[in-house]
Scaffold this motif. Structure first.
Motif, PDB file in Angstrom:
ATOM      1  N   HIS A  41       6.868  41.420  97.515  1.00  0.00           N
ATOM      2  CA  HIS A  41       8.109  40.654  97.428  1.00  0.00           C
ATOM      3  C   HIS A  41       8.404  40.293  95.975  1.00  0.00           C
ATOM      4  O   HIS A  41       9.527  40.443  95.496  1.00  0.00           O
ATOM      5  N   GLN A  42       7.395  39.820  95.275  1.00  0.00           N
ATOM      6  CA  GLN A  42       7.577  39.425  93.881  1.00  0.00           C
ATOM      7  C   GLN A  42       8.022  40.610  93.020  1.00  0.00           C
ATOM      8  O   GLN A  42       8.880  40.461  92.149  1.00  0.00           O
ATOM      9  N   GLU A  45      11.708  41.194  93.770  1.00  0.00           N
ATOM     10  CA  GLU A  45      12.509  40.099  93.222  1.00  0.00           C
ATOM     11  C   GLU A  45      12.675  40.251  91.707  1.00  0.00           C
ATOM     12  O   GLU A  45      13.789  40.155  91.174  1.00  0.00           O
ATOM     13  N   LYS A  46      11.595  40.490  91.016  1.00  0.00           N
ATOM     14  CA  LYS A  46      11.651  40.592  89.551  1.00  0.00           C
ATOM     15  C   LYS A  46      12.421  41.835  89.110  1.00  0.00           C
ATOM     16  O   LYS A  46      13.134  41.802  88.097  1.00  0.00           O
ATOM     17  N   LYS A  49      16.074  41.006  89.510  1.00  0.00           N
ATOM     18  CA  LYS A  49      16.447  40.043  88.470  1.00  0.00           C
ATOM     19  C   LYS A  49      16.603  40.731  87.112  1.00  0.00           C
ATOM     20  O   LYS A  49      17.425  40.308  86.297  1.00  0.00           O
ATOM     21  N   TRP A  60      19.392  33.190  90.155  1.00  0.00           N
ATOM     22  CA  TRP A  60      18.811  32.004  90.748  1.00  0.00           C
ATOM     23  C   TRP A  60      18.356  32.341  92.151  1.00  0.00           C
ATOM     24  O   TRP A  60      19.042  33.029  92.899  1.00  0.00           O
ATOM     25  N   HIS A  62      15.087  33.178  95.185  1.00  0.00           N
ATOM     26  CA  HIS A  62      13.973  34.080  95.423  1.00  0.00           C
ATOM     27  C   HIS A  62      14.247  35.109  96.514  1.00  0.00           C
ATOM     28  O   HIS A  62      13.408  35.960  96.769  1.00  0.00           O
ATOM     29  N   SER A  63      15.392  35.030  97.152  1.00  0.00           N
ATOM     30  CA  SER A  63      15.731  35.987  98.193  1.00  0.00           C
ATOM     31  C   SER A  63      16.186  37.294  97.559  1.00  0.00           C
ATOM     32  O   SER A  63      17.210  37.342  96.876  1.00  0.00           O
ATOM     33  N   ASP A  93      11.863  39.618 102.185  1.00  0.00           N
ATOM     34  CA  ASP A  93      12.122  38.172 102.175  1.00  0.00           C
ATOM     35  C   ASP A  93      11.325  37.439 103.241  1.00  0.00           C
ATOM     36  O   ASP A  93      10.974  36.272 103.063  1.00  0.00           O
ATOM     37  N   TYR A  96       7.922  35.942 101.865  1.00  0.00           N
ATOM     38  CA  TYR A  96       7.888  35.090 100.678  1.00  0.00           C
ATOM     39  C   TYR A  96       7.076  33.812 100.891  1.00  0.00           C
ATOM     40  O   TYR A  96       6.251  33.459 100.060  1.00  0.00           O
TER      41      TYR A  96
END
Length: 138
Positions: A41-42, A45-46, A49, A60, A62-63, A93, A96
């Motif tokens: 997940h991380q 997400e990154k 982003k 903004w 974490h989803s 998601d 998380y």
């Protein structure tokens, strides 16, 4: 911010995403499936982003699903390329919070709840997202 600085920031986020995906694979290989799912997940997400930072935007939340969905307000071209991965983002998601906290699931710990199938699925979904982001980043 300058275009050059935005690109450097985006690449730092993407490199960290790749490192998280590597960690996810290692954790899965050692039977730490809850942790593997979280790191997948991380990674996703990154990676997403990174695209926000490339556009001088400050993401903004974490989803992964929302980060992709809201890309349509940041860069329609990027959104078009990642929108096909919404299902992958939705799945990630779900991992998380309950993969990290002993009170995230009723009467069991994360290590008791997740197995190899879960971690392999999460790794696959994160790989899909990172591959697409890498193509966008060039």
């Amino acid at each position: 911010m300058s275009i050059e600085k935005d690109r450097r920031t985006a690449l730092k986020w993407f490199e960290t995403a790749k490192s998280d995906l590597d960690a996810s694979r290692l954790l899965s290989n050692y039977g730490k499936h809850a942790h593997s799912c979280f790191h997948s997940h991380q990674a996703a997400e990154k990676a997403v982003k990174a695209l926000w930072y490339l556009n001088s935007e400050d993401p903004w939340g974490h989803s992964v699903q929302k980060l992709i969905d809201h890309l349509q307000h940041v860069n329609l071209e990027f959104y078009g390329k990642l929108n096909k991965l919404i299902k992958d983002a939705k799945l990630l998601d779900r991992f998380y919070i309950p993969t990290r906290y002993p009170n995230g699931l009723p009467d069991i710990t994360p290590d008791m709840a997740y197995d190899e199938d879960d971690s392999k699925s999460c790794i696959e979904k994160a790989e899909n997202i990172l591959k697409t982001v890498e193509e966008v980043l060039g």
